[in-house]
Design a protein around this motif. Structure first.
Motif, mmCIF file in Angstrom:
data_model
loop_
_atom_site.group_PDB
_atom_site.id
_atom_site.type_symbol
_atom_site.label_atom_id
_atom_site.label_comp_id
_atom_site.label_asym_id
_atom_site.label_seq_id
_atom_site.Cartn_x
_atom_site.Cartn_y
_atom_site.Cartn_z
ATOM 1 N N GLU A 99 26.953 47.234 30.960
ATOM 2 C CA GLU A 99 27.011 48.633 30.552
ATOM 3 C C GLU A 99 26.465 49.548 31.642
ATOM 4 O O GLU A 99 26.291 50.744 31.436
ATOM 5 C CB GLU A 99 26.231 48.846 29.244
ATOM 6 N N VAL A 100 26.186 48.968 32.810
ATOM 7 C CA VAL A 100 25.722 49.739 33.967
ATOM 8 C C VAL A 100 26.856 49.904 34.966
ATOM 9 O O VAL A 100 27.168 51.011 35.405
ATOM 10 C CB VAL A 100 24.515 49.051 34.652
ATOM 11 N N ASP A 101 27.494 48.771 35.324
ATOM 12 C CA ASP A 101 28.581 48.844 36.310
ATOM 13 C C ASP A 101 29.953 48.570 35.716
ATOM 14 O O ASP A 101 30.963 48.672 36.413
ATOM 15 C CB ASP A 101 28.315 47.911 37.488
ATOM 16 N N TYR A 102 30.025 48.219 34.435
ATOM 17 C CA TYR A 102 31.293 48.012 33.724
ATOM 18 C C TYR A 102 32.232 47.045 34.448
ATOM 19 O O TYR A 102 33.445 47.187 34.412
ATOM 20 C CB TYR A 102 31.994 49.358 33.491
ATOM 21 N N GLY A 103 31.640 46.050 35.099
ATOM 22 C CA GLY A 103 32.443 45.044 35.779
ATOM 23 C C GLY A 103 32.792 45.389 37.211
ATOM 24 O O GLY A 103 33.410 44.592 37.907
ATOM 25 N N GLY A 104 32.426 46.605 37.661
ATOM 26 C CA GLY A 104 32.693 46.987 39.044
ATOM 27 C C GLY A 104 34.125 47.407 39.286
ATOM 28 O O GLY A 104 34.815 47.886 38.386
ATOM 29 N N CYS A 105 34.571 47.210 40.515
ATOM 30 C CA CYS A 105 35.859 47.743 40.973
ATOM 31 C C CYS A 105 36.987 46.733 40.808
ATOM 32 O O CYS A 105 36.958 45.645 41.390
ATOM 33 C CB CYS A 105 35.726 48.157 42.438
ATOM 34 N N ARG A 106 38.006 47.125 40.046
ATOM 35 C CA ARG A 106 39.164 46.242 39.822
ATOM 36 C C ARG A 106 40.030 46.152 41.086
ATOM 37 O O ARG A 106 40.617 45.100 41.371
ATOM 38 C CB ARG A 106 40.008 46.764 38.663
ATOM 39 N N CYS A 107 40.126 47.243 41.813
ATOM 40 C CA CYS A 107 40.958 47.245 43.023
ATOM 41 C C CYS A 107 40.354 46.340 44.091
ATOM 42 O O CYS A 107 41.067 45.624 44.800
ATOM 43 C CB CYS A 107 41.113 48.668 43.550
ATOM 44 N N GLN A 108 39.030 46.351 44.200
ATOM 45 C CA GLN A 108 38.357 45.503 45.170
ATOM 46 C C GLN A 108 38.475 44.032 44.791
ATOM 47 O O GLN A 108 38.644 43.163 45.658
ATOM 48 C CB GLN A 108 36.889 45.918 45.270
ATOM 49 N N ALA A 109 38.394 43.756 43.498
ATOM 50 C CA ALA A 109 38.551 42.374 43.044
ATOM 51 C C ALA A 109 39.936 41.840 43.397
ATOM 52 O O ALA A 109 40.086 40.703 43.853
ATOM 53 C CB ALA A 109 38.318 42.290 41.528
ATOM 54 N N LEU A 110 40.945 42.678 43.199
ATOM 55 C CA LEU A 110 42.303 42.251 43.529
ATOM 56 C C LEU A 110 42.480 42.087 45.031
ATOM 57 O O LEU A 110 43.057 41.101 45.503
ATOM 58 C CB LEU A 110 43.312 43.266 42.998
ATOM 59 N N ALA A 111 41.969 43.047 45.803
ATOM 60 C CA ALA A 111 42.176 43.032 47.249
ATOM 61 C C ALA A 111 41.527 41.829 47.914
ATOM 62 O O ALA A 111 42.104 41.229 48.834
ATOM 63 C CB ALA A 111 41.638 44.325 47.863
ATOM 64 N N ILE A 112 40.354 41.436 47.452
ATOM 65 C CA ILE A 112 39.607 40.367 48.120
ATOM 66 C C ILE A 112 39.797 39.013 47.442
ATOM 67 O O ILE A 112 39.922 37.986 48.108
ATOM 68 C CB ILE A 112 38.117 40.734 48.202
ATOM 69 N N LEU A 113 39.876 39.018 46.115
ATOM 70 C CA LEU A 113 39.955 37.755 45.383
ATOM 71 C C LEU A 113 41.347 37.447 44.846
ATOM 72 O O LEU A 113 41.603 36.336 44.392
ATOM 73 C CB LEU A 113 38.961 37.779 44.216
ATOM 74 N N GLY A 114 42.240 38.461 44.897
ATOM 75 C CA GLY A 114 43.587 38.242 44.384
ATOM 76 C C GLY A 114 43.682 38.260 42.880
ATOM 77 O O GLY A 114 44.702 37.880 42.312
ATOM 78 N N ASP A 115 42.624 38.735 42.201
ATOM 79 C CA ASP A 115 42.596 38.744 40.736
ATOM 80 C C ASP A 115 41.854 39.997 40.280
ATOM 81 O O ASP A 115 40.640 40.111 40.440
ATOM 82 C CB ASP A 115 41.900 37.494 40.212
ATOM 83 N N ALA A 116 42.586 40.940 39.707
ATOM 84 C CA ALA A 116 41.979 42.202 39.278
ATOM 85 C C ALA A 116 41.011 42.019 38.125
ATOM 86 O O ALA A 116 40.192 42.898 37.855
ATOM 87 C CB ALA A 116 43.070 43.200 38.886
ATOM 88 N N SER A 117 41.061 40.877 37.428
ATOM 89 C CA SER A 117 40.157 40.633 36.308
ATOM 90 C C SER A 117 38.915 39.846 36.721
ATOM 91 O O SER A 117 38.067 39.560 35.879
ATOM 92 C CB SER A 117 40.888 39.865 35.197
ATOM 93 N N ALA A 118 38.800 39.517 37.981
ATOM 94 C CA ALA A 118 37.636 38.762 38.456
ATOM 95 C C ALA A 118 36.419 39.666 38.563
ATOM 96 O O ALA A 118 36.527 40.896 38.610
ATOM 97 C CB ALA A 118 37.945 38.140 39.819
ATOM 98 N N ALA A 119 35.253 39.041 38.619
ATOM 99 C CA ALA A 119 34.033 39.804 38.859
ATOM 100 C C ALA A 119 34.132 40.466 40.232
ATOM 101 O O ALA A 119 34.662 39.895 41.181
ATOM 102 C CB ALA A 119 32.818 38.887 38.801
ATOM 103 N N ASP A 120 33.646 41.683 40.318
ATOM 104 C CA ASP A 120 33.658 42.403 41.601
ATOM 105 C C ASP A 120 33.057 41.508 42.685
ATOM 106 O O ASP A 120 31.969 40.956 42.511
ATOM 107 C CB ASP A 120 32.834 43.691 41.455
ATOM 108 N N PRO A 121 33.752 41.341 43.804
ATOM 109 C CA PRO A 121 33.254 40.446 44.850
ATOM 110 C C PRO A 121 31.922 40.866 45.458
ATOM 111 O O PRO A 121 31.272 40.073 46.131
ATOM 112 C CB PRO A 121 34.370 40.469 45.901
#
Length: 378
Positions: A321-343
């Motif tokens: 409830e502080v970072d709400y999972g972080g950035c979806r775009c960054q997760a996709l760009a670096i990990l290839g999965d927009a639903s992953a934890a922010d890298p």
């Protein structure tokens, strides 16, 4: 309204209440006289011939106010590239919205600024590439850009319009942060946003040039902390740190679909600036649906609301409830999965994950336009 009431994508939803949006970012054009290599506009810029009309923007402003939005930030590109900017500001004020103009100041004469203020511009947010003339030219790819901005800022001060300086910081200008803070004071700014570059879109193409060192990042954190204490009550300082060196991710957009919505020049409605990089999503358009329907019912806005979409490590984390999972775009760009934890998150990933991906040479020296990929003017 509850997320469960929204029809699309119920598998991603919980009983969390969807709050009404508070802020609308109206990107009225992608045209710009500057060519900043970290521009937040997408790499596929929207052309002038498909920008939505003055009347359509007026309807968007009215719908936003009815939805609960209190403030509109009219941005671009450079919003002054639109000849109807005065009419757009007037339409936003007629909708009873607080109007913040985000501008480079380039292309706005003093008489035109008078007209914008008379139309209802409440606040001006001026971008600053550097406090050094050569540094500003290197980033903007425009001669005398700093000098023209300073002249514009002085006009704003003369008119008594509240001013925010938006200083975009990176490897090439972070060492001049103390001078940047001093300049904001000299210009009479009430607020200074020290925003480190976010490495999406154009900035991702220039990461080798713009990414600061760990040493610069640590020093910046201390300079900002000291300045906040010293200037308390004089200058409000908002700070966007280099999250690649952070322990935890930032609260991107204060959570997906929680506070703000963005309308692009063609009427597309987005939860964040870089959402179009999530190519598995289809984003609705304000020309086809009301903002209310889009905000509450669209799959694109609901998919990353709540916590049902989160991986278990995020779902059970005391920071969700502080970072709400972080950035979806960054997760996709670096990990290839927009639903992953922010890298960036050190709890979910080895901290070296993002830094290793950046390929930053600690000894890299930058000084010529040949090392930079500039965005085009339109």
């Amino acid at each position: 309204m509850h997320i469960d009431d929204a029809k699309p994508g119920p598998e991603h939803m919980t009983e969390t209440t969807i709050p009404a949006p508070q802020v609308l970012l109206a990107e009225v054009t992608h045209r710009c006289p500057l060519q900043c290599p970290y521009c937040s506009n997408p790499t596929e810029l929207i052309k002038k011939d498909i920008e939505i009309s003055t009347a359509d923007w007026a309807r968007v402003f009215k719908e936003a106010a009815e939805l609960g939005v209190l403030q509109v930030s009219i941005s671009g590109g450079e919003p002054a590239a639109r000849r109807d900017l005065t009419e757009l500001i007037r339409a936003a004020r007629d909708a009873d919205l607080y109007v913040n103009l985000i501008t480079s100041g380039i292309g706005i004469t003093k008489s035109r600024l008078d007209n914008l203020v008379d139309a209802g511009c409440d606040h001006i947010q001026l971008s600053l590439q550097d406090v050094d003339s050569d540094g500003a030219k290197l980033i903007s790819n425009l001669n005398q850009s700093l000098e023209r901005k300073l002249e514009f800022a002085n006009w704003v001060a003369e008119m008594g319009v509240p001013l925010t300086i938006n200083a975009v910081m990176h490897r090439l200008n972070l060492d001049r942060l103390p001078e940047t803070i001093e300049l904001a004071q000299q210009l009479g700014a009430r607020r200074l946003e020290i925003a480190n570059v976010q490495y999406h879109g154009w900035a991702s193409l220039n990461k080798h040039v713009l990414m600061p060192t760990q040493e610069q990042s640590d020093k910046t954190n201390q300079i900002v902390a000291d300045a906040r204490v010293k200037l308390q009550g004089q200058l409000l300082i908002d700070y966007v740190p280099v999250d690649h060196y952070a322990e935890y991710p930032k609260s991107c957009m204060n959570g997906w679909g929680r506070v703000a919505l963005i309308v692009a020049p063609d009427g597309s409605v987005l939860p964040c600036h870089n959402a179009t990089t999530l190519e598995h999503l289809t984003f609705p358009n304000a020309l086809d649906q009301s903002l209310g329907t889009i905000w509450y019912e669209s799959h694109a806005f609901n998919i990353y609301r709540g916590d049902a979409w989160m991986p278990e490590i995020c779902k059970t984390c005391d920071r969700k409830e502080v970072d709400y999972g972080g950035c979806r775009c960054q997760a996709l760009a670096i990990l290839g999965d927009a639903s992953a934890a922010d890298p960036v998150c050190s709890r979910a990933h080895p901290h070296a994950l993002v830094v290793a991906n950046d390929h930053v040479s600690q000894g890299y020296e930058v000084g010529t336009e040949k090392q930079i990929t500039y965005r085009p003017n339109s």
